[in-house]
Enzyme design. Sequence first.
Site, PDB file in Angstrom:
ATOM      1  N   ASP A   1       5.565  -6.777  10.441  1.00 54.51           N
ATOM      2  CA  ASP A   1       6.774  -7.098  11.428  1.00 54.51           C
ATOM      3  C   ASP A   1       6.521  -8.276  12.363  1.00 54.51           C
ATOM      4  O   ASP A   1       7.017  -8.251  13.424  1.00 54.51           O
ATOM      5  CB  ASP A   1       6.819  -5.618  12.092  1.00 54.51           C
ATOM      6  CG  ASP A   1       5.411  -5.275  12.936  1.00 54.51           C
ATOM      7  OD1 ASP A   1       4.507  -5.244  12.255  1.00 54.51           O
ATOM      8  OD2 ASP A   1       5.678  -5.151  14.236  1.00 54.51           O
TER       9      ASP A   1
ATOM     10  N   ASP B   1       0.856  -9.043  10.233  1.00 52.55           N
ATOM     11  CA  ASP B   1       1.363  -7.496  10.263  1.00 52.55           C
ATOM     12  C   ASP B   1       2.882  -7.777   9.513  1.00 52.55           C
ATOM     13  O   ASP B   1       3.593  -8.759   9.815  1.00 52.55           O
ATOM     14  CB  ASP B   1       1.347  -6.953  11.281  1.00 52.55           C
ATOM     15  CG  ASP B   1       0.388  -6.395  11.763  1.00 52.55           C
ATOM     16  OD1 ASP B   1      -0.762  -6.290  10.719  1.00 52.55           O
ATOM     17  OD2 ASP B   1       0.193  -5.641  12.850  1.00 52.55           O
TER      18      ASP B   1
ATOM     19  N   ASP C   1      -9.975  -5.289  12.667  1.00 48.53           N
ATOM     20  CA  ASP C   1     -10.376  -6.506  12.987  1.00 48.53           C
ATOM     21  C   ASP C   1     -11.379  -6.996  13.974  1.00 48.53           C
ATOM     22  O   ASP C   1     -11.784  -7.873  13.855  1.00 48.53           O
ATOM     23  CB  ASP C   1      -8.879  -6.690  13.874  1.00 48.53           C
ATOM     24  CG  ASP C   1      -8.231  -5.684  14.490  1.00 48.53           C
ATOM     25  OD1 ASP C   1      -9.131  -4.771  15.227  1.00 48.53           O
ATOM     26  OD2 ASP C   1      -7.232  -5.451  14.834  1.00 48.53           O
TER      27      ASP C   1
ATOM     28  N   ASP D   1       0.715  -1.075   0.046  1.00 50.62           N
ATOM     29  CA  ASP D   1       0.065   0.041   0.014  1.00 50.62           C
ATOM     30  C   ASP D   1       0.762   1.163   0.088  1.00 50.62           C
ATOM     31  O   ASP D   1       0.321   2.425  -0.103  1.00 50.62           O
ATOM     32  CB  ASP D   1      -0.828   0.116   1.203  1.00 50.62           C
ATOM     33  CG  ASP D   1      -2.294   0.069   0.752  1.00 50.62           C
ATOM     34  OD1 ASP D   1      -2.658  -0.289  -0.355  1.00 50.62           O
ATOM     35  OD2 ASP D   1      -3.242   0.377   1.811  1.00 50.62           O
TER      36      ASP D   1
END
Length: 759
Positions: free
Chosen positions: A249, A247, A344, A183
């Site tokens: 990370d 995610d 979420d 993105d």
Amino acid sequence: MIFPGTKTFDQEKALHTFLYITLACSLLFYLYLAGTYLEVYHQIITGWGLLLLLIIFAKIELFQRQPYRSIYLLMALFIALRYWFWRSFETLIYTGPVDYVAMMSLYLAESYAITIHILGIFIAIWPLKREIIPLPADTSTYPTVDIFIPTYTEPIDIVKVTVAAAAQINYPKDRFRIFVMDDGGTVARRNDARLAGVAWERHYSLRRMADELGATYITRETNSCAKAGNINHTLKHSKGEIILILDCDHVPTKDILQNTVAQFMKDKELALIQTPHFFINPDPIEKNLQTFSDAPSENEMFYRGIHPGLDFWNASYFCGSAALLRREYLEEVGGISVESITEDAETTFYIHSKGYKSMFIDWPMVCGLSPDTFDDFIIQRSRWAQGMIQILMLVYPKLAPRMSIPQALCYFNSCLFWFFGFARILFYIAPAGFLLFGLKVYNASVMQVIIYALPHLFGSIVLMNFLYGKYRWPFFSELYETVESVFLIPPILGVVIKPKSPTFKVTPKGANVDVDFLSSFATPFYYLFALILAGVPLAVYKYIHYPLYRDVIAITFFWTLFNLMMALASIGAFWERHQLRQQHRVWTKSEGTVFSPRLNESFAITTEDLSMTGLGFIMPYPCLLAEGEDVWLKLQDSYGESYSFHSSIQRILKRGDKLFCGSEFLEQEKNYSHIVRFVYGDSIRWMNLWERKSKPTSAFHIITYFIKMGTRGSKESFRGMIVLMLALIHNHLLPFIKDKYQLIKLTVRKKEALKGISW
């Protein structure tokens, strides 16, 4: 025809009705007992007697199992309700309009805290411990899995670790695909003159990295709907039956699919599996107060204490990463929700409203990064707070009726919790309001406080230690809430006024802090500290000169001392410590060998710490290894998989009769995937690290540790403030005074010269 031993539909309905009526009557009787007036002597026996039982029973393992656990929780609840009934019906005395506003504000803050306390007891009734189900031998029956890794502007090297680890997951290679979802390099950003250079560079770098690691690169036209929009876009271009969302990370272990996918095969109504978020680095508060290696982390209370309780009520919810969702049900609810900025939890809300199941597996299978600075920390928490309150205002009213009552209560608790900032501030300033301004905020005698308030206060601490003591020490959650409170109130008020106004903000990760410095967020807490500190001498003065108010003065004095301790620790949290290490080291303990080609000899070693760049290990003294020497490290992970790393000895330190050796991996780029698999692929290592930190301890140790931690941190914070003030004086105030002095001197000379001319 009705067979013997079976029940008709009407009989079943009648039985359920009878059970509900019985439960309701029992609850009403329980509330009646909790609100019954007792004489002082009987209340002392009730309050302090139950507290004593709580302390004794907390030491007995039996009370961690049902039905004894429920009995324990009901006893703790009874003490809290006794306090609240007394507080509601015997202390709310009108003494004037200003006093009344202050008194009711504090009462409402306490009522809010007790509501959260009661809901917490309800959630903790029966935490589930899920067993991991192994996958069947026939791999052709495995569902296909799409691994989604959404990215925005995070550093490429952080994304690369996650993708490299995902590519090595132990699952048939033809049954899963990895999607790197960019993105930060969308068409819109590449066409934007201000962003084009960075966006094009990111686009090419991520696409090249994805190709090298066997992943699929995907981007889109715009960044609409942020992370939720990114995931929904990729859903349309993928086909996997199960979606694993990470995610960028959050580095997965190699067994994450082995430990989860079989649950979807077993239960066709299962829509979601959430796994814990495990963090390799300290958050800013842990880093600044230096508690990361000693005390359990904040997230452990949620993922190890609260979430298993939610799971019992089928209320475990999606936490944005480290979760697997069944595509069929995700598409049925329209994909990832976009109405709130906590997409979420909102998505799970819709899934539960359809009657589908969720599950929490208490085993850390991702390793993530916490925010590095306090500014980033507040950005993250503000998003969580705003999003959950958006759900409470926009989604909860229309979807709660479609869920079970326990599910609705669990969601209500998760949303309501984020108003804690208002209560914390009131608890902070209430005693100062009385001592400094004479506001009558708490109308009670010392005896009433002793027989009602103290059993409730100590009972809450004992209960929290009983429920979460292994994962979270007392006072640490209060510290976090205190530190966050001032900064969460403005964004919360903003979303209450305009529920649809917040926008999604990505939490920055991987930042470096070059030097120690005092965070600008510290300023409000210096004012609060000064306000609280001013109350201490005033309390002593008023206790001597106003004997009629000694009861209230004594209460507020001890309250002020507690707030002072919390304020000291809070101020210490704002002294930002430098962080230059790109690769965080983690504790690890396993056996291995080091081979020296120079000596043609191997030595037994015990690993101590590990990162992507090297390994620290212990070996017996004396040792013939030398600094700068190339060696080969022979190691195994918890699954028995062998690894060999060509390394260089960087330093050798003597520790008693042992030697500590720090080594650096050589040819890191060439062995990149191999290193990633060893460092991040072992979930048992993360569990061992969790267990190492999860250690219940005595109340005395916690209190002394807390005071030492707060004193140490606040000293450095105050020292930093003084240095900053001296720098401001030197750089700005002194030059200003000097300029003014020179100007005045020049003016005087001109006047004297003019006088001379006139003469």
